[in-house]
Enzyme design. Structure first.
Site, short mmCIF file in Angstrom:
data_model
loop_
_atom_site.label_atom_id
_atom_site.label_comp_id
_atom_site.label_asym_id
_atom_site.label_seq_id
_atom_site.Cartn_x
_atom_site.Cartn_y
_atom_site.Cartn_z
N LYS A 138 -65.13 -50.44 60.80
CA LYS A 138 -66.09 -49.98 59.80
C LYS A 138 -66.48 -51.11 58.83
CE LYS A 138 -64.58 -47.14 56.82
NZ LYS A 138 -64.38 -46.31 55.64
N ARG B 106 -47.72 -56.63 58.55
CA ARG B 106 -47.91 -56.05 57.22
C ARG B 106 -47.29 -54.67 57.17
NH1 ARG B 106 -54.13 -56.03 55.84
NH2 ARG B 106 -53.55 -53.87 56.11
N ARG C 166 -65.74 -37.50 50.51
CA ARG C 166 -64.42 -37.32 51.11
C ARG C 166 -64.15 -35.87 51.48
NH1 ARG C 166 -62.33 -42.44 50.43
NH2 ARG C 166 -60.08 -42.52 50.36
N ARG D 207 -51.55 -56.09 65.13
CA ARG D 207 -51.95 -57.08 64.13
C ARG D 207 -50.75 -57.85 63.58
NH1 ARG D 207 -56.71 -54.84 60.52
NH2 ARG D 207 -55.09 -53.74 59.38
N ARG E 62 -51.56 -42.71 58.71
CA ARG E 62 -52.90 -43.02 58.19
C ARG E 62 -53.98 -42.42 59.08
NH1 ARG E 62 -52.89 -49.26 58.03
NH2 ARG E 62 -55.06 -49.11 57.43
P1 AMP Z 1 -59.98 -45.96 49.74
O1 AMP Z 1 -60.00 -47.42 49.41
O2 AMP Z 1 -61.36 -45.46 50.15
O3 AMP Z 1 -58.93 -45.59 50.75
O4 AMP Z 1 -59.63 -45.18 48.39
C1 AMP Z 1 -58.44 -45.40 47.69
C2 AMP Z 1 -58.11 -44.21 46.82
O5 AMP Z 1 -59.17 -43.99 45.86
C3 AMP Z 1 -58.01 -42.89 47.56
O6 AMP Z 1 -56.73 -42.70 48.12
C4 AMP Z 1 -58.30 -41.88 46.46
O7 AMP Z 1 -57.18 -41.72 45.60
C5 AMP Z 1 -59.39 -42.59 45.66
N1 AMP Z 1 -60.73 -42.26 46.17
C6 AMP Z 1 -61.59 -43.10 46.82
N2 AMP Z 1 -62.73 -42.45 47.12
C7 AMP Z 1 -62.60 -41.19 46.66
C8 AMP Z 1 -63.42 -40.02 46.68
N3 AMP Z 1 -64.62 -40.05 47.26
N4 AMP Z 1 -62.96 -38.90 46.09
C9 AMP Z 1 -61.75 -38.87 45.50
N5 AMP Z 1 -60.92 -39.90 45.45
C10 AMP Z 1 -61.32 -41.07 46.02
#
Ligand code: AMP
Length: 242
Positions: free
Chosen positions: A22, A179, A97, A146, A190
């Protein structure tokens, strides 16, 4: 004021599991269409780092791996999308999300966004949602294979791009490391979390006929080609004073 016509590609939402490529594909879209990539995770991490009121509220929630409350995220996303660089399109990464966030985004875009678009094209201002599908075992190989060099940072993959000598960096001979979040048990977790979170969002857009799936098992440039084709067929012409 002169009437001008500008070509916009509209909002693009990218969905893809960890290891789906992505990030690589988002970069290609940014380069080709000169639109910003907006990652809610990045914005939130920045807020946490700067210890803003939002950052202080989000910090513990993020540390637990839970979602930040929708209302807080809406204000943050609205503020970002109102900035000038989003006018002819943007890529959303990490948002929406859940289906509630997807509904909020549709309403926001219809009321506030692309106001110069003629009514016939309005539907096209709604996001195109591109999901990069990669076979589960392929994802596991990409992620578990990785290895990185702790000294120079070079990344290898045991299956697709192995070092010349097992476990050693080609450049400086250091012992390669894995990692923490690339360990198989963490990766399976994940991937499961991604699947359960993304499914309802993908279904929301599928019901609205806006979900496009691309085959992410193909070589990178072929995946990019499929994505560009999907975007081009969704592209919108906006008219209005500029
Ligand atoms: P990410 O880098 O996209 O995995 O986001 C890291 C963290 O940010 C997530 O685990 C959430 O705690 C928060 N987060 C990111 N995007 C959202 C979203 N659209 N709604 C709610 N929490 C978010």
């Amino acid at each position: 004021m002169a009437e001008a016509t500008s070509r916009g590609i509209g909002p693009v939402i990218l969905l893809g599991a960890p290891g789906s490529g992505k990030g690589t594909q988002a970069k290609q879209i940014v380069e080709r269409y000169h639109i910003p990539q907006i990652s809610t995770g990045d914005i939130l991490r920045n807020e946490v780092q700067r210890q803003t009121p939002l950052g202080l509220l989000a910090k513990d929630v993020m540390a637990r791996g839970e979602l930040v409350p929708d209302d807080l995220v809406y204000d943050m996303v609205a503020e970002r999308l109102r900035q000038g660089d989003c006018e002819s399109g943007f890529i959303l990464d990490g948002f929406p999300r859940n289906p509630a966030q997807a509904g909020w985004l549709d309403a926001f875009l219809e009321h506030e966004f692309f106001e110069n678009v003629d009514s016939a094209s309005r539907g096209k201002c709604l996001p195109i949602v591109i999901r990069i599908d990669v076979d589960y075992n392929q994802l596991l190989r990409r992620l578990t294979g990785r290895r990185s060099c702790p000294v120079c940072g070079r990344i290898y993959n045991l299956y697709f791009h192995p070092p010349r000598v097992a476990d050693q960096c080609d450049v400086d001979g250091s012992k390669l490391v894995i990692r923490n979040d690339d360990r198989e048990e963490v990766i399976r977790e994940r991937l499961t979390a991604y699947e359960s979170q993304t499914k309802p969002v993908a279904e929301y857009y599928e019901r609205k006929g806006r979900l496009v799936s691309v085959n992410g098992d193909l070589p990178v440039d072929q995946v990019t080609e499929q994505i560009f084709r999907a975007i081009e067929s969704h592209r919108v012409v906006t008219t209005g004073p500029q």
